[in-house]
Write an enzyme that holds these catalytic residues in place. Structure first.
Site, mmCIF file in Angstrom:
data_model
loop_
_atom_site.group_PDB
_atom_site.id
_atom_site.type_symbol
_atom_site.label_atom_id
_atom_site.label_comp_id
_atom_site.label_asym_id
_atom_site.label_seq_id
_atom_site.Cartn_x
_atom_site.Cartn_y
_atom_site.Cartn_z
ATOM 1 N N PHE A 149 -2.730 -2.321 -10.120
ATOM 2 C CA PHE A 149 -2.523 -3.394 -10.937
ATOM 3 C C PHE A 149 -3.701 -3.818 -11.765
ATOM 4 O O PHE A 149 -3.836 -4.715 -12.388
ATOM 5 C CB PHE A 149 -1.859 -4.635 -10.047
ATOM 6 C CG PHE A 149 -2.837 -5.247 -9.236
ATOM 7 C CD1 PHE A 149 -3.474 -6.228 -9.660
ATOM 8 C CD2 PHE A 149 -2.895 -4.998 -7.785
ATOM 9 C CE1 PHE A 149 -4.527 -7.094 -8.781
ATOM 10 C CE2 PHE A 149 -3.596 -5.858 -6.990
ATOM 11 C CZ PHE A 149 -4.422 -6.678 -7.444
ATOM 12 N N LYS A 173 2.684 6.213 -15.046
ATOM 13 C CA LYS A 173 3.529 5.202 -14.180
ATOM 14 C C LYS A 173 2.612 4.117 -13.853
ATOM 15 O O LYS A 173 1.837 4.120 -12.860
ATOM 16 C CB LYS A 173 4.001 5.923 -12.971
ATOM 17 C CG LYS A 173 5.264 5.275 -12.439
ATOM 18 C CD LYS A 173 5.352 4.052 -11.853
ATOM 19 C CE LYS A 173 4.481 3.635 -10.696
ATOM 20 N NZ LYS A 173 4.223 2.461 -10.463
ATOM 21 N N GLU A 176 3.657 -1.942 -11.282
ATOM 22 C CA GLU A 176 4.739 -2.594 -11.661
ATOM 23 C C GLU A 176 4.371 -4.195 -11.854
ATOM 24 O O GLU A 176 5.313 -4.987 -12.251
ATOM 25 C CB GLU A 176 6.273 -2.230 -10.843
ATOM 26 C CG GLU A 176 5.753 -2.797 -9.300
ATOM 27 C CD GLU A 176 4.957 -1.674 -8.565
ATOM 28 O OE1 GLU A 176 4.341 -1.245 -9.100
ATOM 29 O OE2 GLU A 176 5.304 -1.828 -7.440
ATOM 30 N N SER A 226 -4.381 1.927 -3.456
ATOM 31 C CA SER A 226 -4.827 1.633 -2.021
ATOM 32 C C SER A 226 -5.021 3.204 -1.339
ATOM 33 O O SER A 226 -4.355 3.973 -1.665
ATOM 34 C CB SER A 226 -4.035 0.816 -1.232
ATOM 35 O OG SER A 226 -2.579 1.182 -1.653
ATOM 36 N N CYS A 281 -12.074 -2.439 -7.425
ATOM 37 C CA CYS A 281 -12.529 -1.530 -6.364
ATOM 38 C C CYS A 281 -14.095 -1.337 -6.268
ATOM 39 O O CYS A 281 -14.511 -0.733 -5.562
ATOM 40 C CB CYS A 281 -11.699 -0.258 -6.731
ATOM 41 S SG CYS A 281 -12.576 0.382 -8.223
ATOM 42 N N GLU A 383 -10.025 -3.477 3.496
ATOM 43 C CA GLU A 383 -10.472 -3.969 2.239
ATOM 44 C C GLU A 383 -9.807 -5.305 2.054
ATOM 45 O O GLU A 383 -8.247 -5.362 2.210
ATOM 46 C CB GLU A 383 -9.850 -3.035 1.201
ATOM 47 C CG GLU A 383 -10.335 -3.503 -0.162
ATOM 48 C CD GLU A 383 -9.670 -2.439 -1.066
ATOM 49 O OE1 GLU A 383 -8.453 -1.889 -0.957
ATOM 50 O OE2 GLU A 383 -10.098 -1.986 -2.122
HETATM 51 P P1 NAD Z 1 -1.272 0.101 -4.664
HETATM 52 O O1 NAD Z 1 -1.668 1.162 -3.873
HETATM 53 O O2 NAD Z 1 -0.263 -0.767 -3.842
HETATM 54 O O3 NAD Z 1 -0.245 0.711 -5.947
HETATM 55 C C1 NAD Z 1 -1.034 1.552 -6.830
HETATM 56 C C2 NAD Z 1 0.373 2.394 -7.504
HETATM 57 O O4 NAD Z 1 0.918 3.139 -6.394
HETATM 58 C C3 NAD Z 1 1.287 1.406 -8.070
HETATM 59 O O5 NAD Z 1 1.565 2.333 -9.378
HETATM 60 C C4 NAD Z 1 2.433 1.347 -7.335
HETATM 61 O O6 NAD Z 1 3.562 1.273 -8.103
HETATM 62 C C5 NAD Z 1 2.328 2.668 -6.505
HETATM 63 N N1 NAD Z 1 2.805 2.563 -5.116
HETATM 64 C C6 NAD Z 1 2.791 1.358 -4.496
HETATM 65 N N2 NAD Z 1 3.466 1.471 -3.424
HETATM 66 C C7 NAD Z 1 3.840 2.771 -3.049
HETATM 67 C C8 NAD Z 1 4.584 3.888 -2.145
HETATM 68 N N3 NAD Z 1 4.814 3.058 -1.101
HETATM 69 N N4 NAD Z 1 4.877 4.988 -2.452
HETATM 70 C C9 NAD Z 1 4.378 5.685 -3.564
HETATM 71 N N5 NAD Z 1 3.838 4.622 -4.584
HETATM 72 C C10 NAD Z 1 3.610 3.468 -4.339
HETATM 73 O O7 NAD Z 1 -2.237 -0.453 -5.036
HETATM 74 P P2 NAD Z 1 -2.698 -2.011 -5.922
HETATM 75 O O8 NAD Z 1 -2.435 -3.042 -5.172
HETATM 76 O O9 NAD Z 1 -1.960 -1.741 -7.417
HETATM 77 O O10 NAD Z 1 -4.076 -1.777 -6.541
HETATM 78 C C11 NAD Z 1 -5.099 -2.104 -5.647
HETATM 79 C C12 NAD Z 1 -5.751 -1.108 -4.885
HETATM 80 O O11 NAD Z 1 -6.537 -0.126 -5.745
HETATM 81 C C13 NAD Z 1 -6.928 -1.305 -4.101
HETATM 82 O O12 NAD Z 1 -6.935 -0.827 -2.804
HETATM 83 C C14 NAD Z 1 -8.357 -1.129 -4.855
HETATM 84 O O13 NAD Z 1 -9.499 -0.774 -4.187
HETATM 85 C C15 NAD Z 1 -7.801 0.150 -5.386
HETATM 86 N N6 NAD Z 1 -8.326 0.732 -6.531
HETATM 87 C C16 NAD Z 1 -9.295 1.958 -6.423
HETATM 88 C C17 NAD Z 1 -9.841 2.267 -7.473
HETATM 89 C C18 NAD Z 1 -10.820 3.609 -7.507
HETATM 90 O O14 NAD Z 1 -11.383 4.016 -8.447
HETATM 91 N N7 NAD Z 1 -11.204 3.891 -6.335
HETATM 92 C C19 NAD Z 1 -9.949 1.597 -8.748
HETATM 93 C C20 NAD Z 1 -9.178 0.588 -8.725
HETATM 94 C C21 NAD Z 1 -8.347 0.185 -7.525
#
Ligand code: NAD
Length: 498
Positions: A149, A173, A176, A226, A281, A383
């Site tokens: 997000f 994808k 959401e 994450s 991040c 985090e």
């Molecule tokens: P998230 O892991 O909750 O979601 C990321 C994606 O995974 C979304 O599209 C979501 O719909 C999907 N998802 C969520 N739960 C799932 C599940 N159980 N099974 C399969 N898919 C699932 O992350 P977020 O809260 O949207 O974003 C924040 C996180 O992203 C933080 O941890 C941040 O550090 C990380 N991030 C990392 C980078 C990097 O390059 N390392 C860059 C930006 C953000």
């Protein structure tokens, strides 16, 4: 209520799963739209569209594909204000920050405009008698991107910009939580001249993600989110025989040596810790001053800066940061603050009670500051992803080097110093993927590559730059012989260049 639909074959596609996700306005706390969550069949529909489009797209010469990217860049610049407003209204970051989000993605599109050069193969003339060897980079087919997000503009562009320019078609994808800008990007790609099916957007949760990971026609998956989910995506995707790069969470440290320009370093850390409400991040949520004198001065300077830091709604041009993305995330951050107190860290500033007049139901949280944070505390190891800065005091350079190096995450780190030798040694020895020297948020430019170490990234290949090109292409090497005169008898031993 506004309904956000999928985007398949160049047009809006209304799904029939009957499942929806709420899209909030984080400023007011109200639900402003609902987004359709796809079934596996709907994912398949998007993939079939991408499969149909891919063969002819791969045959479009690289220069023409680049021209679509040039036009896409022009259209984004035309619509920048509207896109930034939309992005802010679902994410909560301030407008200037939303423009930065889109701009950083656009820089990868600018890199993709030079794809003909990046796709040039290698050639060896006369590798043997009458023998030439050459290699070419060919697209994988259909690739998919699953994005978080916190950068709904930049991260989709990191992925589809390079995947599409190299001749693949793409299934996006997006998160959401803020899905509207990714759909707008797909619409603009069509307006820029990308054929239908070259970029499809499918909304969803785990059901859609699993369908992507298991789909036999998807050859590569790029994920950012994450760490636990990144690891899951990496394991399941590679088990299905796909190429996967999966970027995870982070806990970045800002080391301050005693000789640093403390005024500048503190300002840099404030921006990097609290900007975008800490939902980056590459944020700097841990500051590591070396020596008591440095730590005391940094703490005083941070406190002084916090007195004037302004939290406001995302359209308030004077606000430094806005609300966090959801009520659940606000609660999670508050829980981490309580955990820090329970673990014995000193809560110097508590942002939990913060309320913005007129926006009492918004997902706001004030800046928080901890001192006395130590290795071994859960609030240090994990985090938080919110506007919480932790001071972890150290006595020596070695101790300061050890903190980020031994941490489970290894995304980014920064060192502030006037001593070039110390900075050079730190950069060489620290166990982290991206290092800033007097640069608080060392996100590499688009023609270099982005990627962390340890639990911040699973897979071997970074995002964008030439590693992005390598991720979305496979190498084919051709050895050709055009002998003069008679050909020798068949050889039954492995040919060598003796
Ligand atoms: P998230 O892991 O909750 O979601 C990321 C994606 O995974 C979304 O599209 C979501 O719909 C999907 N998802 C969520 N739960 C799932 C599940 N159980 N099974 C399969 N898919 C699932 O992350 P977020 O809260 O949207 O974003 C924040 C996180 O992203 C933080 O941890 C941040 O550090 C990380 N991030 C990392 C980078 C990097 O390059 N390392 C860059 C930006 C953000």
């Amino acid at each position: 209520m506004r309904e956000i639909t999928h985007f398949i074959d160049g047009a809006a596609f209304t799904g029939a799963s009957g499942r929806y996700g709420d899209v909030f306005n984080p400023n007011t706390g109200e639900v402003q739209a609902r987004v359709q969550l796809a079934t596996a069949d709907e994912v398949d529909r998007a993939v079939q569209s991408a499969v149909r489009a891919q063969q002819s797209w791969a045959l479009v010469n690289p220069q023409r594909r680049a021209r679509v990217m040039f036009e896409f860049k022009r259209l984004i610049e035309r619509d920048m204000d509207a896109l930034a407003e939309l992005l802010s209204s679902e994410h909560g970051k301030v407008i200037a920050d939303s423009k930065g989000d889109i701009q950083r993605g656009l820089e990868v599109i600018e890199f993709a405009c030079g794809i003909p050069h990046a796709l040039k193969g290698e050639y060896t003339e006369g590798a043997g008698p009458g023998i030439d060897v050459y290699s070419m980079r060919q697209p994988l087919g259909v690739a998919a991107g699953i994005t978080p997000f916190n950068f709904p503009g930049m991260i989709p562009m990191w992925m589809f910009g390079i995947a599409i320019a190299t001749g693949n078609t793409f299934i996006l994808k997006p998160s959401e939580k803020d899905p509207t800008v990714p759909v707008k990007l797909a619409e603009l790609m069509m307006e820029a001249g990308a054929p239908e099916g070259v970029l499809n957007v499918i909304h969803g949760d785990k059901v859609a993600v699993d369908a992507i990971l298991d789909h036999p026609d998807i050859k590569a998956v790029s994920f950012v989110g994450s760490s636990d989910i990144a690891h899951y995506v990496y394991s399941r995707g590679t088990a299905a025989g796909k190429r996967v790069q999966a970027m995870g969470g982070a806990k970045n440290h800002g080391i301050i040596l005693p000789d640093a320009d403390l005024e500048q370093a503190t300002k840099d850390i404030i921006g990097a810790a609290y900007g975008s409400a800490g939902e980056r991040c590459m944020a700097l949520p841990v500051v590591v001053p070396v020596g008591k004198k440095t730590a005391d001065e940094v703490r005083e300077r941070v406190l002084a800066e916090l007195e004037t830091l302004k939290v406001g709604i995302s359209t308030d041009a004077a606000a430094q940061y806005g609300p966090v993305v959801s009520a659940a995330h606000k609660q999670k951050i508050s829980d981490y603050i309580q955990m820090g107190v329970d673990e014995g860290a000193e809560l110097v500033v508590d942002g939990r009670g913060f309320q913005l007049q007129g926006y009492e139901k918004g997902f706001f949280i004030g800046p928080s500051l901890f001192d006395g944070v130590k290795k071994g505390m859960k609030t240090y190891n994990e985090e938080i992803f919110g506007p919480v800065l932790q001071i972890a005091r150290t006595e020596t350079f070695e101790e300061a080097l050890d903190l980020p190096s031994s941490h489970q995450y290894g995304n980014g780190v920064a060192i502030f110093t006037r001593n070039g030798r110390a900075a050079r040694e730190f950069a060489a020895r620290v166990q982290v993927g991206m290092v800033g020297i007097n640069v608080p948020i060392p996100v590499p430019v688009a023609y270099h590559t982005f990627g962390g170490w340890k639990r911040s990234a699973f897979g071997d290949v970074n995002q964008h730059g030439m590693e992005g090109v390598r991720f979305y292409t496979k190498t084919k090497t051709i050895t050709a012989r055009w002998p003069e005169g008679a050909v020798e008898d068949s050889a039954f031993v492995i040919p060598t260049m003796q």
